[in-house]
Design a protein around this motif. Structure first.
Motif, PDB file in Angstrom:
ATOM      1  N   ALA A 232     -17.265 -48.190  67.160  1.00  0.00           N
ATOM      2  CA  ALA A 232     -15.901 -47.729  66.903  1.00  0.00           C
ATOM      3  C   ALA A 232     -14.896 -48.871  67.105  1.00  0.00           C
ATOM      4  O   ALA A 232     -13.945 -49.025  66.342  1.00  0.00           O
ATOM      5  N   HIS A 233     -15.141 -49.699  68.125  1.00  0.00           N
ATOM      6  CA  HIS A 233     -14.272 -50.830  68.443  1.00  0.00           C
ATOM      7  C   HIS A 233     -14.296 -51.875  67.321  1.00  0.00           C
ATOM      8  O   HIS A 233     -13.249 -52.328  66.849  1.00  0.00           O
ATOM      9  N   GLU A 234     -15.496 -52.247  66.884  1.00  0.00           N
ATOM     10  CA  GLU A 234     -15.604 -53.281  65.844  1.00  0.00           C
ATOM     11  C   GLU A 234     -15.002 -52.796  64.522  1.00  0.00           C
ATOM     12  O   GLU A 234     -14.369 -53.566  63.801  1.00  0.00           O
ATOM     13  N   VAL A 235     -15.209 -51.526  64.223  1.00  0.00           N
ATOM     14  CA  VAL A 235     -14.593 -50.963  63.015  1.00  0.00           C
ATOM     15  C   VAL A 235     -13.070 -51.048  63.146  1.00  0.00           C
ATOM     16  O   VAL A 235     -12.363 -51.345  62.181  1.00  0.00           O
ATOM     17  N   GLY A 236     -12.566 -50.857  64.366  1.00  0.00           N
ATOM     18  CA  GLY A 236     -11.124 -51.019  64.624  1.00  0.00           C
ATOM     19  C   GLY A 236     -10.641 -52.402  64.232  1.00  0.00           C
ATOM     20  O   GLY A 236      -9.577 -52.558  63.618  1.00  0.00           O
ATOM     21  N   HIS A 237     -11.424 -53.430  64.561  1.00  0.00           N
ATOM     22  CA  HIS A 237     -11.055 -54.804  64.160  1.00  0.00           C
ATOM     23  C   HIS A 237     -10.978 -54.912  62.632  1.00  0.00           C
ATOM     24  O   HIS A 237     -10.051 -55.506  62.091  1.00  0.00           O
ATOM     25  N   VAL A 238     -11.987 -54.343  61.969  1.00  0.00           N
ATOM     26  CA  VAL A 238     -12.012 -54.440  60.502  1.00  0.00           C
ATOM     27  C   VAL A 238     -10.783 -53.740  59.902  1.00  0.00           C
ATOM     28  O   VAL A 238     -10.261 -54.143  58.866  1.00  0.00           O
ATOM     29  N   GLY A 242      -6.125 -55.877  66.676  1.00  0.00           N
ATOM     30  CA  GLY A 242      -6.505 -56.904  67.628  1.00  0.00           C
ATOM     31  C   GLY A 242      -6.854 -56.249  68.945  1.00  0.00           C
ATOM     32  O   GLY A 242      -7.026 -55.027  69.009  1.00  0.00           O
ATOM     33  N   HIS A 243      -6.976 -57.041  70.011  1.00  0.00           N
ATOM     34  CA  HIS A 243      -7.304 -56.469  71.309  1.00  0.00           C
ATOM     35  C   HIS A 243      -6.066 -55.912  72.014  1.00  0.00           C
ATOM     36  O   HIS A 243      -4.957 -56.329  71.746  1.00  0.00           O
ATOM     37  N   ASP A 244      -6.304 -54.959  72.889  1.00  0.00           N
ATOM     38  CA  ASP A 244      -5.240 -54.326  73.666  1.00  0.00           C
ATOM     39  C   ASP A 244      -5.793 -54.122  75.071  1.00  0.00           C
ATOM     40  O   ASP A 244      -6.846 -53.514  75.243  1.00  0.00           O
TER      41      ASP A 244
END
Ligand code: ZN
Length: 279
Positions: A232-238, A242-244
């Motif tokens: 879910a996190h990596e898909v968020g990057h795509v 960015g990071h939070d």
């Protein structure tokens, strides 16, 4: 934004309400003024439809903390009081839209390409991603999944994928060129053994995933040592995030900090919903 005037309605608006057109328009306009960017503004048409009622419910849930919102604004009720309280805008904007809360349903189309088994099973990671995005009325769909057969030479080469997680000519980029066979409107999620930044000491596999991908070929990598919410996190990057560093945020850089279902901030959600990959 400061609200200077109080609204007044002559009859109830929403589910089971009198829904006189002028009253409905008044409520729709005020909801739009208060909601901010993370929610989709209502059409001010004087009609009390499912979107308007859903948005009233979202407001009642987020601002008034109703467990069972009734989706209705009564002329002298708590909901109209809150609609006339300028502080409600701040409160509402700090809470992501509830599932189905008046925001249009969207879908993420994911394809999975596996060259390695993962410590946390695919099933667990997929279900976790579905849950994370379902909070925001976004459906995660598995369009295809393949275990990829690699030649003996490639198998050895990609056992550890060397990358600094930037687009270039590293092994991660080579792997994408080799195996990303999905449409550019969809996201290709790779499961790999280890990701290793050549700047690190061998054995210090710091990356649990990477969302860097070639232009027009959306993809991310999930390493075998990734956690439950890694996909879910990596898909968020795509999707452009960015990071939070906020605890409990999906985009927190260290995966260990997820005590429960991670969330997105309203600003992050606005970014995600604007991505052409979220449609
Ligand atoms: Zn990350």
């Amino acid at each position: 934004m400061a609200i200077h005037s109080s609204i007044f309605i002559s009859g109830s608006v929403g589910r089971g309400g009198k829904n006189q057109a002028a009253d409905v328009s008044t409520v729709q306009t005020r909801l739009n003024e208060l909601m901010g960017n993370a929610r989709t503004a209502l059409k001010v048409d004087g009609l009390s439809g499912s979107k308007t009622q859903g948005m009233i419910a979202d407001f009642q849930k987020s601002v008034l903390k109703f467990n069972w919102p009734d989706s209705r604004v009564d002329p002298n009720g708590k909901t109209i009081q809150a609609l006339n309280d300028p502080k409600s805008a701040t409160t509402w904007r700090s809470v992501p839209p509830a599932s189905g809360g008046g925001t249009a349903k969207k879908t993420l189309h994911l394809h999975f390409r596996s060259i390695s088994l993962t410590d946390v099973s695919f099933d667990t990671q997929f279900r976790a991603a579905v849950k994370v995005y379902a909070q925001y009325n976004i459906t995660v769909v598995m369009k295809s999944g393949k275990s990829v057969w690699l030649s003996e030479a490639d198998r050895k080469k990609f056992k550890r994928v060397d990358t600094s997680c930037v687009v270039g000519n590293d092994e991660w980029s080579v792997l994408q060129k080799l195996l990303n066979d999905v449409p550019s409107s969809d996201i290709c999620v790779f499961f790999v053994g280890r990701l290793w930044d050549p700047k690190e000491k061998p054995g210090d596999e710091m990356f649990l995933g990477c969302g860097a991908h070639r232009p027009g070929a959306p993809a991310c990598a999930v390493a075998a040592n990734g956690s439950k919410y890694d996909m879910a996190h990596e898909v968020g990057h795509v999707l452009g995030l960015g990071h939070d560093g906020t605890n409990g945020n999906l985009m927190h850089p260290t995966q260990a900090s997820y005590p429960k279902l991670p969330v997105l901030s309203p600003a992050q959600l606005a970014t995600v919903r604007k991505s052409p990959l979220c449609r």
